[in-house]
Enzyme design. Structure first.
Site, PDB file in Angstrom:
ATOM      1  N   ASN A  92      57.917  46.507  36.780  1.00 43.30           N
ATOM      2  CA  ASN A  92      59.003  45.705  37.243  1.00 43.30           C
ATOM      3  C   ASN A  92      58.817  45.894  38.865  1.00 43.30           C
ATOM      4  O   ASN A  92      58.185  45.412  39.297  1.00 43.30           O
ATOM      5  CB  ASN A  92      60.440  46.026  36.707  1.00 43.30           C
ATOM      6  CG  ASN A  92      61.415  45.238  37.433  1.00 43.30           C
ATOM      7  OD1 ASN A  92      61.236  44.199  37.498  1.00 43.30           O
ATOM      8  ND2 ASN A  92      62.496  45.904  37.825  1.00 43.30           N
ATOM      9  N   GLU A  93      60.102  46.630  39.338  1.00 44.30           N
ATOM     10  CA  GLU A  93      60.076  46.992  40.750  1.00 44.30           C
ATOM     11  C   GLU A  93      59.329  48.152  41.131  1.00 44.30           C
ATOM     12  O   GLU A  93      59.932  49.187  41.519  1.00 44.30           O
ATOM     13  CB  GLU A  93      61.399  46.714  41.383  1.00 44.30           C
ATOM     14  CG  GLU A  93      61.874  45.377  41.190  1.00 44.30           C
ATOM     15  CD  GLU A  93      63.377  45.100  41.932  1.00 44.30           C
ATOM     16  OE1 GLU A  93      64.073  46.089  42.085  1.00 44.30           O
ATOM     17  OE2 GLU A  93      63.747  44.100  42.310  1.00 44.30           O
TER      18      GLU A  93
HETATM   19  O1  AHR Z   1      68.487  41.742  38.674  1.00 49.97           O
HETATM   20  C1  AHR Z   1      69.141  43.000  38.955  1.00 49.97           C
HETATM   21  C2  AHR Z   1      68.073  44.283  38.965  1.00 49.97           C
HETATM   22  O2  AHR Z   1      67.751  43.939  40.308  1.00 49.97           O
HETATM   23  C3  AHR Z   1      66.831  44.416  38.398  1.00 49.97           C
HETATM   24  O3  AHR Z   1      67.118  45.082  37.185  1.00 49.97           O
HETATM   25  C4  AHR Z   1      65.901  44.787  39.042  1.00 49.97           C
HETATM   26  O4  AHR Z   1      64.781  44.441  38.887  1.00 49.97           O
HETATM   27  C5  AHR Z   1      66.305  44.459  40.588  1.00 49.97           C
HETATM   28  O5  AHR Z   1      66.365  45.579  41.411  1.00 49.97           O
END
Ligand code: AHR
Length: 676
Positions: free
Chosen positions: A393-394
């Site tokens: 993800n991030e």
């Molecule tokens: O959308 C909320 C959060 O924001 C998500 O889980 C994450 O990927 C981002 O930091």
């Protein structure tokens, strides 16, 4: 989320500047002097010059179980902590009546004999009569019950006694019975059995509770106490809330990104999302604490857990139902870097890579394959036709790139046709972004996932972001974005018109660059008005209702007016991206032979624009005009006023190949017209 008429100010540096002035300032940055021979205010569209194709995936949605999006939200289960697996096993439950002895209600743990669902409740009865002893469940934020609707109750039990009767009832806020029924168990010995029954509710109640009373003698073990409304999506028993899914279906999203977001990574690796634990019988899906349970001290949600009732099979099925491409995101062998930041040693990454390979097989594999067979056994022998997955993800840093390379090699070797989405971190600029962007492009990444949670003025100032991107390199997926009226993770953020119109302006830039940006999704998607952790969010719900924010209508309008190809839209030979506070783009729809023009006026004044359409014989004299606007940039929608800001439609008469538009102040306008 109440509508307020106040003037909006944003803080820039140490000064507070009214939003409309700030929007004006943003625009000055990109305005250009008129080119000799062209009339200012006249926009030209070259409808026969195809610039690029717009992918059917262009506008999608991103679903994460945050803000009670799944449990307590789209997953229609009404009983909270149905299997007593929350950290506090009796959370959400209350004993009714007076137990005769200590331990008449006993939480049991079968430990290694059932690791997925170890706990159950042992209830000891002493010749109890109806109404003397029982349990009450409070629901997620109470329960939304609808008059005359059928409700399905089910329970797993085992008992050596005969004829223990279970009475169930729904109770309104004042304690009145609004529906229920009774069911009698059989002697089952050591074997667990499931019983089920249905009944109709006799009133609509947004804050109901559920009671169950035991009548009889002896011991009964209970687990998986469940109550579902019958009006689920496609009437699937134990399914999803149809009103929430309808909001998605109405958007005609090109894809659904799932299941996150940070919950993919987990606080630590033990709490990461593992798709294999989310399929099959629900009583075998191991509950997990939701990271949003404890992420924000200022928005604690101690009763937030993931039951995975909406698991990976239901996800693929949902995507198929609403015609969206599935886009699963998998853990890259790294926990959330905002939390524990644990990473798996690279020599132990195999099970993580295998999970990715197996998921592709689960989605697409022939029924003779191991995971294709599992899919078929769940009721879907045909392939889900998965075309892409995201790894991480991030995630950021060299540790991500190192692991990503291992995933990429293994997946591309086995499934060269699957497109991979890679993370560019948490921000659309800065050191981390630059490093990842460089590395990913060196790797020839298929698609790079960019995230931006920024103030509205950032969206305006960056509407041309993709004009200069490399046309031949990696494609872009704007996987998470939302304009923040205050700042990221601030509880003051609102889904007001200022944020929505800024997103609309930015989206004209994405659409113009559809050869680079192949997908985009707002984030987060859902929020329960009484159970949220993060704001702003696209769609808000309570136990009975849903409403779309102004941002929702922006997303929906872009998606349902996607078109198939971008054509040049120019003013003074330049794309319209902020000149005179206007942002615009044009597409054609080859299937319907229509021209679709999207224009955003972020100024507080009416602006007259003339659009000349070149390269075609004729425009139909009847066009459709859709306008989403508000004079007040702070306007919001709410449960009480769900369509305060909503699109209006009317007919627009055209003369020749000219579209004359007075653009309303703070407006997003779409013109749709047949060409010949
Ligand atoms: O959308 C909320 C959060 O924001 C998500 O889980 C994450 O990927 C981002 O930091």
């Amino acid at each position: 989320m109440h509508s307020m008429k106040v003037s909006v100010s944003l803080i820039t540096g140490s000064r507070s500047v009214p939003l409309h002035l700030l929007l004006g300032a943003a625009i000055c940055i990109v305005s250009s002097s008129p080119v000799i021979g062209q009339h200012p205010g006249v926009i030209t569209i070259k409808a026969n010059e195809i610039k690029t194709t717009i992918q059917p995936t262009m506008w999608g949605v991103f679903f994460e179980d945050i803000n009670m999006g799944a449990d307590g939200g789209i997953y229609a289960e009404l009983i909270k902590n149905r299997s007593f697996e929350f950290n506090k096993p009796m959370m959400g439950w209350k004993v009714l009546g007076k137990p005769v002895t200590e331990g008449d209600f006993l939480v049991m743990n079968r430990q290694s004999t059932n690791t997925a669902n170890p706990r159950f409740l042992r209830v000891s009865l002493h010749n109890n009569t109806k109404g003397s002893i029982g349990l009450s469940n409070e629901g997620f934020r109470k329960m939304g019950i609808k008059n005359n609707l059928g409700y399905d109750f089910s329970l797993m039990y085992r008992t050596s006694s005969a004829n223990i009767k279970i009475h169930i009832e729904l109770i309104d806020e004042k304690g009145k019975n609004i529906g229920g029924t009774s069911i009698t168990t059989e002697k089952s010995g050591e074997k667990w059995k499931k019983i089920a029954t249905s009944f109709k509710a006799s009133a609509t109640e947004p804050a109901a509770k559920f009671n169950t009373w035991f009548e009889g003698d002896g011991i009964i073990d209970i687990d998986m106490v469940s109550l579902f409304p019958q009006d689920t999506w496609k009437n699937r028993p134990g399914g999803m809330r149809s009103d929430m899914i309808q909001m998605l279906a109405d958007m005609k999203p090109g894809f659904i990104r799932f299941p996150g977001g940070c919950i993919v990574e987990g606080f630590d690796l033990s709490q990461r999302y593992q798709w294999k634990k989310t399929i099959g019988p629900i009583e075998e899906r191991q509950l997990l604490i939701n990271r949003w349970n404890f992420e924000f001290a200022h928005r604690p949600a101690p009763d937030y857990f993931q039951t995975f009732g909406l698991g990976f099979f239901e996800y693929f099925q949902l995507a198929e139902d609403i015609g969206a491409e599935p886009l699963p995101i998998l853990n890259a062998g790294m926990a959330c870097q905002f939390n524990s930041a644990e990473a798996v040693p690279v020599n132990q990454l195999d099970p993580f890579v295998q999970d990715a390979l197996d998921l592709i097989e689960f989605a697409n594999g022939d029924t003779a394959t191991k995971w294709g067979k599992v899919r078929a056994s769940l009721g879907h022998p045909s392939s889900f036709n998965l075309k892409m997955i995201g790894i991480g993800n991030e995630n950021w840093g060299p540790q991500y790139i190192e692991r990503l390379k291992i995933f990429t090699k293994a997946i591309k070797e086995k499934y060269p046709q699957i497109k991979l989405i890679n993370s560019s971190g948490t921000d659309p600029n800065g050191e981390r972004f630059d490093y990842l962007n460089g590395e990913l492009r060196k790797m020839n990444a298929d698609i790079i996932d960019e995230h931006y949670y920024r103030r509205p003025e950032w969206f305006l100032q960056n509407a041309s972001r993709y004009d200069d991107y490399d046309r031949n390199g990696s494609k872009i997926f704007a996987g998470e974005y939302a304009a923040q009226s205050d700042k990221t993770v601030s509880v003051k953020n609102k889904n007001n018109w200022a944020t929505a119109i800024a997103e609309a302006a930015f989206m004209t830039g994405m659409e113009r660059n559809a050869d680079v940006v192949c997908m985009a999704s707002y984030a987060p998607l859902f929020a329960h008005v009484e159970g949220w952790q993060w704001t702003p969010d696209l769609i808000w719900v309570d136990n009975l209702q849903t409403f779309g924010t102004p941002n929702y209508y922006v997303q929906k309008l872009f998606s349902i007016n996607r078109g198939t190809n971008v054509v040049p839209l120019l003013e003074n030979n330049k794309p319209v991206s902020g000149q005179d506070s206007v942002y615009a783009n044009a597409v054609i729809d080859k299937n319907t032979n229509e021209l679709i023009v999207k224009i955003v006026n972020v100024s507080g004044k009416v602006q007259s624009k003339e659009i000349l359409v070149e390269g075609i014989k004729k425009l139909n004299e009847n066009a459709s005009l859709t306008v989403l606007k508000s004079d007040d940039l702070d306007e919001v929608n709410s449960i009480a006023n769900p369509t305060n800001v909503k699109p209006t439609e009317q007919n627009l008469k055209l003369k020749g190949k000219k579209i004359s538009l007075p653009l309303a102040p703070y407006s997003f306008t779409i013109v749709r017209v047949k060409m010949s």
